[in-house]
Design an enzyme around this catalytic site. Structure first.
Site, PDB file in Angstrom:
ATOM      1  N   HIS A  27      -0.341  -7.336  -1.265  1.00  0.00           N
ATOM      2  CA  HIS A  27      -0.469  -8.617  -0.360  1.00  0.00           C
ATOM      3  C   HIS A  27      -0.241  -9.861  -1.475  1.00  0.00           C
ATOM      4  O   HIS A  27      -0.521  -9.434  -2.524  1.00  0.00           O
ATOM      5  CB  HIS A  27      -1.560  -8.710   0.325  1.00  0.00           C
ATOM      6  CG  HIS A  27      -2.965  -8.728  -0.756  1.00  0.00           C
ATOM      7  ND1 HIS A  27      -3.443  -9.765  -1.482  1.00  0.00           N
ATOM      8  CD2 HIS A  27      -3.919  -7.716  -1.201  1.00  0.00           C
ATOM      9  CE1 HIS A  27      -4.254  -9.519  -2.054  1.00  0.00           C
ATOM     10  NE2 HIS A  27      -4.636  -8.120  -2.052  1.00  0.00           N
ATOM     11  N   GLU A 101      -8.107  -1.497   1.050  1.00  0.00           N
ATOM     12  CA  GLU A 101      -8.399  -1.653  -0.457  1.00  0.00           C
ATOM     13  C   GLU A 101      -9.599  -0.633  -0.567  1.00  0.00           C
ATOM     14  O   GLU A 101     -10.276  -0.466  -0.024  1.00  0.00           O
ATOM     15  CB  GLU A 101      -8.585  -2.990  -0.888  1.00  0.00           C
ATOM     16  CG  GLU A 101      -9.096  -3.221  -2.388  1.00  0.00           C
ATOM     17  CD  GLU A 101      -7.698  -2.677  -3.243  1.00  0.00           C
ATOM     18  OE1 GLU A 101      -7.597  -1.534  -3.419  1.00  0.00           O
ATOM     19  OE2 GLU A 101      -7.421  -3.470  -4.091  1.00  0.00           O
TER      20      GLU A 101
END
Length: 393
Positions: A27, A101
């Site tokens: 990201h 994550e």
């Protein structure tokens, strides 16, 4: 250059029935990235304006590439990045919860200084030995590696040949490492920058064996990998690919100018052209032309070196030179030499049976090896990028 991994690992990658290529993207910059706050798998962080811009640059980098399907982490910072990159594509983009994550439990949400003050020894372990870091009864990096392998199962069973995956720094590292058969001790040795992209190809293997895995490109970033004032490593090796030149001297001039522009602000100790033993004279002379032109453009002497050693011994000699030379060493070498050096830096060379090399690196492509700045051993070496080509147009 490509690192090719055959065979089994602790985290077994499934076989595939057809050729597949997967592009992993981290990201863009998030609000908690900017604040220096530990994110983990929390979902309070959003893209900054800079992060939105990085995602847009990555969209343009990939706009000519077809994807049959996309997968993304559902966390807002990754979901928004995928939305920008996917843009007007009409194929399906799926949320995959396993792509989130790393789970950092009580660490999540803390500023890094708060983590250090509150958790002391545990935070120190997280920084220097993350594979053995434990918190709240969990070993987060081991859990992440297991989840990375699970993501490959879901992604590779999709009926698609070209796949986009948008995730996170830790998760993408886990996926790259598990694909190559590398364990949790490789956390932080394959860093993923904001909106950095990595390409991995999978080919069917006979007899139900795990797929053959080829790492084609690592951490291709919106910004150049060599930025003045941002080298935190004590020693750095910058490897420039030299292959057979285009017949056009005009083309060679443009290529040399592009490479020179990348190196102009780097504090370089040595420029070296490495000639593999056994290269024919004509081949060596033509492949060294880029090295000569770049060194001349930057008004630096070029050291031509050749070793009688071959194979892994030659690679270890090259790596030792990069490791022991203070500052940045720029080495021009052929694809096979670059691949061997990277393999040795990661300790995944000939000692592990089944690692092979292929030649897909683009002429003028840049590979960066960063050596630990705290006096650590070669085991702390990280690969900042492989086959970066953003400067080549």
């Amino acid at each position: 250059v490509t690192l090719v991994r055959h065979g089994q690992s602790t985290f077994r990658i499934p076989n595939v029935t057809s050729e597949k290529r997967v592009t992993l993207v981290r990201h863009g910059e998030s609000t908690w990235n900017r604040e220096g706050r530990i994110q983990g798998s929390s979902d309070f962080s959003l893209l900054t304006d800079k992060g939105e811009g990085q995602a847009e640059i990555t969209r343009k980098m990939l706009q000519g590439q077809h994807f049959d399907v996309g997968f993304r982490s559902p966390l807002a910072r990754a979901s928004r990045t995928a939305e920008v990159i996917w843009s007007s594509r009409t194929s399906q983009l799926f949320d995959l919860w396993e792509l989130r994550e790393i789970d950092l439990y009580s660490f999540q949400g803390l500023l890094k200084e708060e983590g250090k003050a509150t958790y002391g020894d545990a935070y120190a372990t997280w920084k220097v030995d993350p594979a053995n870091f434990e918190i709240d009864g969990h070993f987060p990096v081991h859990e992440l590696w297991q989840r990375g392998a699970e993501c490959w199962v879901a992604i590779l069973k999709a009926e698609a040949n070209d796949v986009l995956v948008v995730g996170h720094s830790g998760m993408n590292q886990a996926m790259i490492a598990t694909a190559l058969g590398l364990g949790p001790e490789y956390f932080r040795r394959l860093p993923q920058s904001n909106c950095g992209l990595t390409t991995i190809a999978f080919s069917p293997s006979p007899g139900g064996e795990p797929a053959t895995v080829i790492l084609e490109q690592l951490n291709q970033t919106p910004a150049p990998p060599l930025i003045k004032g941002e080298n935190k490593a004590q020693n750095r090796g910058v490897l420039i690919c030299c292959t057979e030149p285009d017949d056009s001297s005009e083309h060679l001039g443009r290529l040399a100018a592009a490479v020179s522009s990348m190196l102009r602000d780097e504090c370089v100790s040595e420029f070296i052209y490495w000639c593999d033993d056994g290269d024919e004279n004509a081949t060596s002379a033509s492949s060294s032309s880029l090295a000569r032109d770049v060194a001349a453009s930057l008004n630096r002497p070029l050291i031509s070196t050749q070793s009688a050693a071959t194979g892994s011994l030659s690679s270890h000699i090259l790596l030792d030179r990069l490791y022991t030379t203070a500052g940045t060493t720029v080495m021009f070498a052929r694809p096979q030499s670059i691949g061997s050096i990277v393999s040795c830096a990661l300790q995944i060379g000939p000692p592990l049976e089944g690692l092979m090399l292929g030649a897909r690196m683009r002429r003028g492509g840049i590979t960066v090896i960063d050596f630990d700045s705290t006096g650590g051993t070669i085991e702390k070496t990280s690969i900042a990028c492989i086959n970066y080509t953003g400067h080549l147009g």
